[in-house]
Design a protein around this motif. Structure first.
Motif, PDB file in Angstrom:
ATOM      1  N   ARG A   1       0.809  -1.206   0.000  1.00 36.80           N
ATOM      2  CA  ARG A   1       0.000   0.000   0.000  1.00 36.80           C
ATOM      3  C   ARG A   1       0.850   1.266   0.000  1.00 36.80           C
ATOM      4  NH1 ARG A   1      -4.734  -0.325   4.228  1.00 36.80           N
ATOM      5  NH2 ARG A   1      -3.060   0.343   5.606  1.00 36.80           N
TER       6      ARG A   1
ATOM      7  N   ASP B   1       1.657   2.734   8.314  1.00 42.03           N
ATOM      8  CA  ASP B   1       0.352   2.677   8.972  1.00 42.03           C
ATOM      9  C   ASP B   1       0.377   3.110  10.430  1.00 42.03           C
ATOM     10  OD1 ASP B   1      -1.442  -0.078   7.397  1.00 42.03           O
ATOM     11  OD2 ASP B   1      -0.025   1.357   6.557  1.00 42.03           O
ATOM     12  N   TYR B   2       1.439   2.748  11.110  1.00 41.93           N
ATOM     13  CA  TYR B   2       1.498   2.995  12.550  1.00 41.93           C
ATOM     14  C   TYR B   2       2.856   3.585  12.897  1.00 41.93           C
ATOM     15  CZ  TYR B   2      -2.303  -0.366  12.234  1.00 41.93           C
ATOM     16  OH  TYR B   2      -3.447  -1.018  11.877  1.00 41.93           O
TER      17      TYR B   2
ATOM     18  N   ASN C   1      -6.952   6.043  -1.334  1.00 40.20           N
ATOM     19  CA  ASN C   1      -7.571   5.077  -0.428  1.00 40.20           C
ATOM     20  C   ASN C   1      -7.537   5.570   1.019  1.00 40.20           C
ATOM     21  OD1 ASN C   1      -8.037   2.345  -2.077  1.00 40.20           O
ATOM     22  ND2 ASN C   1      -6.203   3.375  -2.825  1.00 40.20           N
ATOM     23  N   LEU C   2      -8.733   5.618   1.609  1.00 39.29           N
ATOM     24  CA  LEU C   2      -8.853   6.125   2.966  1.00 39.29           C
ATOM     25  C   LEU C   2      -8.399   5.052   3.958  1.00 39.29           C
ATOM     26  CD1 LEU C   2     -10.028   8.818   4.127  1.00 39.29           C
ATOM     27  CD2 LEU C   2     -12.144   7.546   4.563  1.00 39.29           C
ATOM     28  N   GLN C   3      -7.496   5.422   4.838  1.00 41.39           N
ATOM     29  CA  GLN C   3      -7.056   4.495   5.880  1.00 41.39           C
ATOM     30  C   GLN C   3      -8.236   4.195   6.804  1.00 41.39           C
ATOM     31  OE1 GLN C   3      -4.844   2.485   6.533  1.00 41.39           O
ATOM     32  NE2 GLN C   3      -3.923   2.622   8.574  1.00 41.39           N
ATOM     33  N   THR C   4      -8.279   2.970   7.307  1.00 44.07           N
ATOM     34  CA  THR C   4      -9.338   2.551   8.222  1.00 44.07           C
ATOM     35  C   THR C   4      -9.436   3.512   9.404  1.00 44.07           C
ATOM     36  OG1 THR C   4      -8.971   0.248   7.622  1.00 44.07           O
ATOM     37  CG2 THR C   4     -10.183   0.679   9.656  1.00 44.07           C
ATOM     38  N   GLY C   5     -10.660   3.943   9.684  1.00 45.83           N
ATOM     39  CA  GLY C   5     -10.886   4.810  10.835  1.00 45.83           C
ATOM     40  C   GLY C   5     -10.762   6.294  10.552  1.00 45.83           C
TER      41      GLY C   5
ATOM     42  N   SER D   1     -14.493  10.292   6.448  1.00 46.50           N
ATOM     43  CA  SER D   1     -14.671  10.400   4.998  1.00 46.50           C
ATOM     44  C   SER D   1     -14.597  11.845   4.493  1.00 46.50           C
ATOM     45  CB  SER D   1     -16.007   9.781   4.589  1.00 46.50           C
ATOM     46  OG  SER D   1     -17.064  10.421   5.260  1.00 46.50           O
TER      47      SER D   1
END
Lengths: 119, 107
Positions: free
Chosen positions: A103, A107-108, B53-57, B60
């Motif tokens: 991706r 992410d973290y 792409n929107l990251q989870t959480g 919007s």
């Protein structure tokens, strides 16, 4: 819950050495490239180094090549950054983060550890 | 190395405004672009990956678009909690490189 906890930052004199550690939990550490990034006070983000899942490939920012070494211990879910011949311009908050190559995102992030190089 | 630029460097807008930040890569990076939000004293937070792409959480109200060399991040209705610095980052090749950041303030 994903957690990344960096440690090892300190005040060090120019030319000195430090070893940073990052302990990860809450995700499959051995499945990710791992990355060190830094942010100098009041400045932007800078990628420093990364290491492949099995440690077979490593990449470094040009300005740290030959001085910094990234390593990992998958059994301990830990990432390390050995920093030698430190310079004033290495002063920054250092972050670790897993890099998702599918991706392209980090992410973290951990909370960071502050390295100050000053006499 | 791929150089990333962002504009504007700062923007001040009112609650409810639509805010758009642009990011440009020095060479084509397909859709290999991410956006982060950073608040003072905190670590960056991933908002968008693979350009759109929107990251989870992530709410919007954040959206991303673009490909090749030109990208944008839009906040559809600015809220006080969106006050932060926003960074783009290319993931096309190592070294990963970031834009210089855009500081978003509330008027």
């Amino acid at each position: 819950e994903v957690q990344l906890v960096e440690s090892g930052g300190d005040l060090v004199q120019p030319g000195g050495s430090l070893r940073l550690s990052c302990v990860a939990s809450g995700f499959s550490f051995s499945s990710y490239w791992m990355t060190w990034l830094r942010q100098a006070p009041g400045k932007g983000l800078e990628w420093v180094a990364n290491i492949k899942q099995d440690g077979s490939a490593r990449n470094y920012l040009d300005s740290v090549k030959g001085r910094f070494t990234i390593s990992r211990d998958n059994a301990k879910s830990s990432l390390y950054l050995e920093m030698n011949t430190l310079r004033a311009e290495d002063t920054a908050v250092y972050y670790c983060a897993p890099y998702d190559t599918s991706r392209g995102g980090l992410d973290y992030w951990g909370q960071g550890t502050l390295v100050t190089v000053s006499s | 190395d791929i150089q990333m630029t962002q504009s504007p460097s700062s923007v001040s807008a009112s609650v409810g405004d639509r805010v758009t930040i642009t990011c440009r890569a020095s060479q084509g990076i397909s859709s290999w672009l991410a956006w982060y939000q950073q608040k003072p004293g905190k670590a960056p937070k991933l908002l968008i990956y693979a350009a759109s792409n929107l990251q989870t959480g992530v709410p919007s109200k954040f959206s991303g678009s673009g490909s090749g060399t030109d990208f944008s991040l839009t906040i559809s209705s600015l809220q006080p909690e969106d006050s932060a610095t926003y960074y783009c980052q290319q993931a096309n090749s190592f070294p990963l490189t970031f834009g210089p950041g855009t500081k978003v303030d509330i008027k």
